[in-house]
Design an enzyme around this catalytic site. Structure first.
Site, PDB file in Angstrom:
ATOM      1  N   ASP A   1       0.909  -1.140   0.020  1.00 34.70           N
ATOM      2  CA  ASP A   1       0.315  -0.145  -0.127  1.00 34.70           C
ATOM      3  C   ASP A   1       0.960   1.059  -0.034  1.00 34.70           C
ATOM      4  O   ASP A   1       1.672   1.631   1.016  1.00 34.70           O
ATOM      5  CB  ASP A   1      -0.929  -0.053   1.156  1.00 34.70           C
ATOM      6  N   HIS A   2       0.777   2.038  -0.919  1.00 28.47           N
ATOM      7  CA  HIS A   2       1.841   3.126  -1.204  1.00 28.47           C
ATOM      8  C   HIS A   2       1.606   4.198  -0.316  1.00 28.47           C
ATOM      9  O   HIS A   2       2.251   5.313  -0.310  1.00 28.47           O
ATOM     10  CB  HIS A   2       1.867   3.390  -2.774  1.00 28.47           C
TER      11      HIS A   2
END
Ligand code: CAO
Length: 428
Positions: free
Chosen positions: A400-401
């Site tokens: 999850d950036h």
């Protein structure tokens, strides 16, 4: 009968039966919603069940206030007037006006399509007419939460909207980034309706319950989490030699040791070194977990399931191999419980037994990263001035950036590969 003293007033706790009231001429009516569970405290008139005949759906309200002690019906059961719904503990003031121990609930005679004081019928609506297919209790529940039920895709029988669907809809609306709620959300064309039979013979089969649930979750995760996938390779030549040796030792005890048991340990080592991967987003906070429960994607005939192995940091390879075999067998035999699938910190999806060189796994929210494992293969690796044959394992880490930046993901994946290449590091 228990007698309790509450202040100066004396109260009598009674166990009462709650039965299906008069539902007109109908017999063997299907239970389509059960709104209560054992332990629930309910008020008089709260909806207990929704029944459905071929003409109408109707709510069965509670005749008393009290605590549900035993539940005797479940979705799909067929009931008639007088069928036992549940046992309820009620608390009534002691005195001559006491209720009899078993009190059948009898509503004034009413056919399902007439308004009745006890039963609330509604004309059944069908999903294909553009209107949601839902029981009165679910409609009321959605209304109370301010949700337009027509926007919810039902996962129940015949596309019926269930309580879980409403809750999931609200949760995913709340999980949307703030800007997306005010009309800036995903605006895409509706999928057109295709008539496949026009082009050749077809067969239509319904999706399984698991496919419907996991499909909705995967869709939400894919759309709401900015995924990036980092690829790497681990040299598992030495690990495989050790695994085979261990496998021979334990074969007599019928314990199969696959590469996955080693990966579980290696993942925990990487999570310990990079704690942001063992986290969840909670609004504007990051929750860092100090436990190491790892989910494992299991391919079952009914669809994908992700049971969770607990406290992997505290277990050895052999114990993990046994637990893995046990939990994947239980998943395939549909013996897995909701509890077995909760509390995961990170997921491993291993397709290595099947094949492939890389893939992009979807993050299993609320986790923030997932490891995809593909099939190991012998490759020429350039070492000390010469090519040598080494067994290389492809790793794909989706993250999850919003929580993890690219450099951290590259370091995490490289470290994971390093640990698998030299499993002595697991002892550190
Ligand atoms: N490379 C090469 N071989 C591998 C391997 C890898 N990465 N991983 C496993 N293998 C081998 C095993 O050693 C075993 O070999 P033998 O039969 O010769 O001993 C064989 O492949 C089969 O392994 P397995 O599948 O029985 O056991 P596992 O521990 O690797 O996996 C489980 C268990 C439950 C994860 C797996 O059976 C499964 O369901 N995988 C699918 C997961 C999935 O669908 N993910 C997709 C999610 S996204 O849609």
């Amino acid at each position: 009968m228990a007698v309790e003293s509450l202040g100066k007033e004396r109260h009598v706790a009674e166990i009462k039966q709650v039965l299906v009231p008069d539902i007109g001429d109908y017999k063997g009516v299907a239970v389509i919603e059960v709104m209560v569970k054992v332990g629930d405290i309910i008020n008089e008139e709260d909806t207990l069940l929704t029944l459905e005949t071929d003409k109408a759906a109707m709510d069965v309200p509670s005749p008393f206030a009290g605590v549900v002690k035993e539940l005797h019906v479940e979705i799909g059961d067929k009931v008639s007037r007088g069928s036992l719904i549940l046992m309820m503990e009620t608390s009534a003031a002691a005195g001559p006006a006491e209720q009899p121990v078993a009190t059948p609930v009898v509503a004034p005679t009413a056919t399902a399509v007439q308004a009745a004081p006890v039963i609330t019928p509604t004309v059944q609506t069908v999903a294909s007419g553009g209107q949601a297919h839902a029981s009165p209790a679910i409609r009321r529940f959605a209304r109370e939460l301010g949700v337009d039920i027509a926007q919810i895709k039902g996962s129940g029988e015949k596309g019926r909207v269930t309580k879980d669907d409403v809750q999931l809809f609200v949760k995913s609306a709340l999980a949307q980034p703030r800007g997306a709620v005010g009309g800036n959300g995903l605006q895409v064309l509706d999928m057109p309706v295709f008539d496949f039979a026009k082009f050749g013979a077809i067969e239509t089969t319904p999706l399984s319950r698991i496919q419907k649930i996991s499909g909705a979750n995967l869709h939400r995760n894919w759309v709401t989490i900015p995924h990036v996938t980092q690829f790497d390779e681990a040299d598992i030549t030495d690990m495989e030699a050790f695994r085979k040796q261990l496998g021979n030792e334990y074969a007599r005890q019928n314990i199969k040791i696959t590469p996955l048991a080693f990966m579980l340990k290696a993942v925990v080592a990487a999570l310990q070194k990079f704690p942001k991967f063992n986290a969840s987003l909670d609004g504007e906070n990051l929750v860092l977990k100090q436990y190491f429960h790892i989910g494992v994607a299991v391919d079952t005939p009914d669809g994908l399931m992700v049971p969770v192995l607990r406290d992997v940091d505290k277990k050895g390879i052999v114990q993990l191999a046994q637990e893995l075999a046990d939990i994947s067998a239980r998943a395939r035999e549909k013996k897995i419980t909701a509890n077995d699938m909760q509390g995961g910190c990170f997921t491993i999806s291993s397709l290595g037994g099947i094949g492939g060189t890389a893939f992009t796994p979807i993050i299993n929210a609320p986790e923030v990263a997932i490891l995809g494992v593909s099939r190991s293969a012998m490759k020429p690796v350039y070492q000390n001035g010469a090519f040598v044959p080494r067994l290389m394992l492809p790793l794909s880490v989706s993250y999850d950036h919003r929580v993890i930046d690219g450099a951290a993901a590259a370091r995490f994946t490289a470290y994971l590969a390093q640990v698998l290449s030299d499993i002595r590091r697991l002892a550190l």
